[in-house]
Design a protein around this motif. Structure first.
Motif, PDB file in Angstrom:
ATOM      1  N   TYR A  66       0.837  -1.198   0.000  1.00 44.66           N
ATOM      2  CA  TYR A  66       0.000   0.000   0.000  1.00 44.66           C
ATOM      3  C   TYR A  66       0.876   1.254   0.000  1.00 44.66           C
ATOM      4  CZ  TYR A  66      -3.494   3.476   0.984  1.00 44.66           C
ATOM      5  OH  TYR A  66      -4.287   4.592   0.897  1.00 44.66           O
ATOM      6  N   ALA A  67       1.951   1.250   0.769  1.00 43.33           N
ATOM      7  CA  ALA A  67       2.854   2.402   0.789  1.00 43.33           C
ATOM      8  C   ALA A  67       3.429   2.652  -0.600  1.00 43.33           C
ATOM      9  CB  ALA A  67       3.971   2.179   1.803  1.00 43.33           C
ATOM     10  N   ASP A  68       3.813   1.596  -1.287  1.00 39.22           N
ATOM     11  CA  ASP A  68       4.347   1.741  -2.644  1.00 39.22           C
ATOM     12  C   ASP A  68       3.294   2.302  -3.595  1.00 39.22           C
ATOM     13  OD1 ASP A  68       6.832   0.827  -1.842  1.00 39.22           O
ATOM     14  OD2 ASP A  68       6.503  -1.218  -2.588  1.00 39.22           O
ATOM     15  N   ALA A  69       2.072   1.810  -3.472  1.00 43.49           N
ATOM     16  CA  ALA A  69       0.996   2.250  -4.376  1.00 43.49           C
ATOM     17  C   ALA A  69       0.542   3.674  -4.073  1.00 43.49           C
ATOM     18  CB  ALA A  69      -0.192   1.297  -4.278  1.00 43.49           C
ATOM     19  N   SER A  70       0.496   4.034  -2.797  1.00 36.90           N
ATOM     20  CA  SER A  70      -0.058   5.333  -2.402  1.00 36.90           C
ATOM     21  C   SER A  70       0.994   6.430  -2.278  1.00 36.90           C
ATOM     22  CB  SER A  70      -0.775   5.201  -1.058  1.00 36.90           C
ATOM     23  OG  SER A  70       0.167   4.969  -0.015  1.00 36.90           O
ATOM     24  N   GLY A  71       2.244   6.025  -2.097  1.00 35.20           N
ATOM     25  CA  GLY A  71       3.291   7.012  -1.855  1.00 35.20           C
ATOM     26  C   GLY A  71       3.400   7.412  -0.394  1.00 35.20           C
ATOM     27  N   ASP A  72       2.605   6.798   0.481  1.00 36.92           N
ATOM     28  CA  ASP A  72       2.641   7.108   1.912  1.00 36.92           C
ATOM     29  C   ASP A  72       3.642   6.183   2.593  1.00 36.92           C
ATOM     30  OD1 ASP A  72       2.291   7.521   4.622  1.00 36.92           O
ATOM     31  OD2 ASP A  72       0.111   7.349   4.574  1.00 36.92           O
ATOM     32  N   HIS A  73       4.871   6.656   2.706  1.00 37.56           N
ATOM     33  CA  HIS A  73       5.946   5.849   3.289  1.00 37.56           C
ATOM     34  C   HIS A  73       6.252   6.249   4.732  1.00 37.56           C
ATOM     35  CE1 HIS A  73       6.834   3.725  -0.429  1.00 37.56           C
ATOM     36  NE2 HIS A  73       6.639   4.866  -1.046  1.00 37.56           N
ATOM     37  N   ASN A  74       5.260   6.771   5.439  1.00 38.79           N
ATOM     38  CA  ASN A  74       5.462   7.128   6.834  1.00 38.79           C
ATOM     39  C   ASN A  74       5.935   5.873   7.570  1.00 38.79           C
ATOM     40  OD1 ASN A  74       5.084   7.692   9.626  1.00 38.79           O
ATOM     41  ND2 ASN A  74       3.535   9.220   9.130  1.00 38.79           N
ATOM     42  N   PRO A  75       7.061   5.953   8.282  1.00 37.36           N
ATOM     43  CA  PRO A  75       7.622   4.745   8.917  1.00 37.36           C
ATOM     44  C   PRO A  75       6.759   4.135  10.020  1.00 37.36           C
ATOM     45  CG  PRO A  75       8.891   6.703   9.517  1.00 37.36           C
ATOM     46  CD  PRO A  75       7.917   7.127   8.451  1.00 37.36           C
ATOM     47  N   VAL A  82       3.392  -1.108  14.824  1.00 37.44           N
ATOM     48  CA  VAL A  82       3.139  -0.716  13.438  1.00 37.44           C
ATOM     49  C   VAL A  82       1.633  -0.704  13.211  1.00 37.44           C
ATOM     50  CG1 VAL A  82       3.343  -1.522  11.046  1.00 37.44           C
ATOM     51  CG2 VAL A  82       5.350  -1.502  12.538  1.00 37.44           C
ATOM     52  N   ILE A  83       1.154   0.359  12.558  1.00 39.87           N
ATOM     53  CA  ILE A  83      -0.284   0.465  12.308  1.00 39.87           C
ATOM     54  C   ILE A  83      -0.563   0.538  10.805  1.00 39.87           C
ATOM     55  CG2 ILE A  83      -0.747   1.574  14.521  1.00 39.87           C
ATOM     56  CD1 ILE A  83      -1.093   4.233  12.936  1.00 39.87           C
ATOM     57  N   ALA A  84      -1.760   0.070  10.438  1.00 38.67           N
ATOM     58  CA  ALA A  84      -2.194   0.154   9.050  1.00 38.67           C
ATOM     59  C   ALA A  84      -2.495   1.609   8.704  1.00 38.67           C
ATOM     60  CB  ALA A  84      -3.442  -0.702   8.834  1.00 38.67           C
ATOM     61  N   HIS A  85      -2.322   1.954   7.451  1.00 43.23           N
ATOM     62  CA  HIS A  85      -2.714   3.264   6.947  1.00 43.23           C
ATOM     63  C   HIS A  85      -4.231   3.395   7.117  1.00 43.23           C
ATOM     64  CE1 HIS A  85       0.855   1.997   4.688  1.00 43.23           C
ATOM     65  NE2 HIS A  85       1.122   3.277   4.485  1.00 43.23           N
ATOM     66  N   GLY A  86      -4.692   4.532   7.578  1.00 42.57           N
ATOM     67  CA  GLY A  86      -6.124   4.744   7.715  1.00 42.57           C
ATOM     68  C   GLY A  86      -6.851   4.589   6.388  1.00 42.57           C
ATOM     69  N   MET A  87      -6.267   5.099   5.327  1.00 40.18           N
ATOM     70  CA  MET A  87      -6.919   5.005   4.020  1.00 40.18           C
ATOM     71  C   MET A  87      -6.938   3.566   3.513  1.00 40.18           C
ATOM     72  SD  MET A  87      -8.235   7.875   3.480  1.00 40.18           S
ATOM     73  CE  MET A  87      -8.761   7.698   1.791  1.00 40.18           C
ATOM     74  N   TYR A  88      -5.965   2.765   3.923  1.00 38.06           N
ATOM     75  CA  TYR A  88      -6.004   1.340   3.558  1.00 38.06           C
ATOM     76  C   TYR A  88      -7.196   0.668   4.257  1.00 38.06           C
ATOM     77  CZ  TYR A  88      -4.659  -3.509   2.842  1.00 38.06           C
ATOM     78  OH  TYR A  88      -4.666  -4.835   2.490  1.00 38.06           O
ATOM     79  N   THR A  89      -7.377   1.003   5.522  1.00 38.67           N
ATOM     80  CA  THR A  89      -8.509   0.446   6.266  1.00 38.67           C
ATOM     81  C   THR A  89      -9.822   0.861   5.605  1.00 38.67           C
ATOM     82  OG1 THR A  89      -7.184   0.566   8.296  1.00 38.67           O
ATOM     83  CG2 THR A  89      -9.557   0.275   8.563  1.00 38.67           C
ATOM     84  N   LEU A  90      -9.924   2.123   5.196  1.00 39.08           N
ATOM     85  CA  LEU A  90     -11.136   2.582   4.523  1.00 39.08           C
ATOM     86  C   LEU A  90     -11.303   1.890   3.168  1.00 39.08           C
ATOM     87  CD1 LEU A  90     -13.583   4.428   4.775  1.00 39.08           C
ATOM     88  CD2 LEU A  90     -12.231   6.231   3.681  1.00 39.08           C
TER      89      LEU A  90
END
Length: 136
Positions: A26-35, A51-59
């Motif tokens: 998801y980080a690769d696809a979205s560009g959200d590489h927050n550690p 480590v937590i999932a991206h909120g937008m991934y959950t949505l």
């Protein structure tokens, strides 16, 4: 869409397992590489339980459930508040469960009231979806 929904219908819950590999993809696809989404030490250093999932991934998982329930109906509104993180362990994964009820049918639209949980805890506040309805 060929599925006809009726106000009050309870939709079969959908479960999704989220792994660390999913977070990397998801980080690769979205560009959200927050550690905080990949590095345990960084996540804990900012007060997170891990480590937590991206909120937008959950949505996005909510979007998948809605698409399944409605046979791919056009989604005209999808939203929620991010209230609790989905903590993803290094081994295995975290199970996110999306449950829903058809709240109303009006003006050619079906409004779905949703509940999104991980380990029994709500992770999204006030999630809802509105889709074009076949019965209209």
């Amino acid at each position: 869409m060929s599925i006809v929904l009726t106000a009050g219908d309870v939709l079969e819950p959908k479960a999704f397992t989220v792994t660390r590999a999913d977070l990397v993809a998801y980080a690769d696809a979205s560009g959200d590489h927050n550690p905080i989404h990949q590095d345990e030490e960084v996540a804990r250093s900012v007060g997170l339980p891990g480590v937590i999932a991206h909120g937008m991934y959950t949505l996005a998982l909510v979007g998948r459930a809605v698409a399944d329930w409605t046979d791919g109906a056009e989604v005209v509104d999808l939203g929620a508040k991010f209230t609790s993180p989905v903590v993803v362990p290094a081994e295995g994964g975290a199970e996110v469960v999306v449950a829903g009820t058809v709240k109303s049918i009006a003006d050619g639209m079906a409004t779905l009231a949703l509940e999104v949980t991980c380990e029994g805890q709500k992770v999204l506040g006030m999630p809802k979806a509105v889709v074009k309805h076949a019965g209209a």
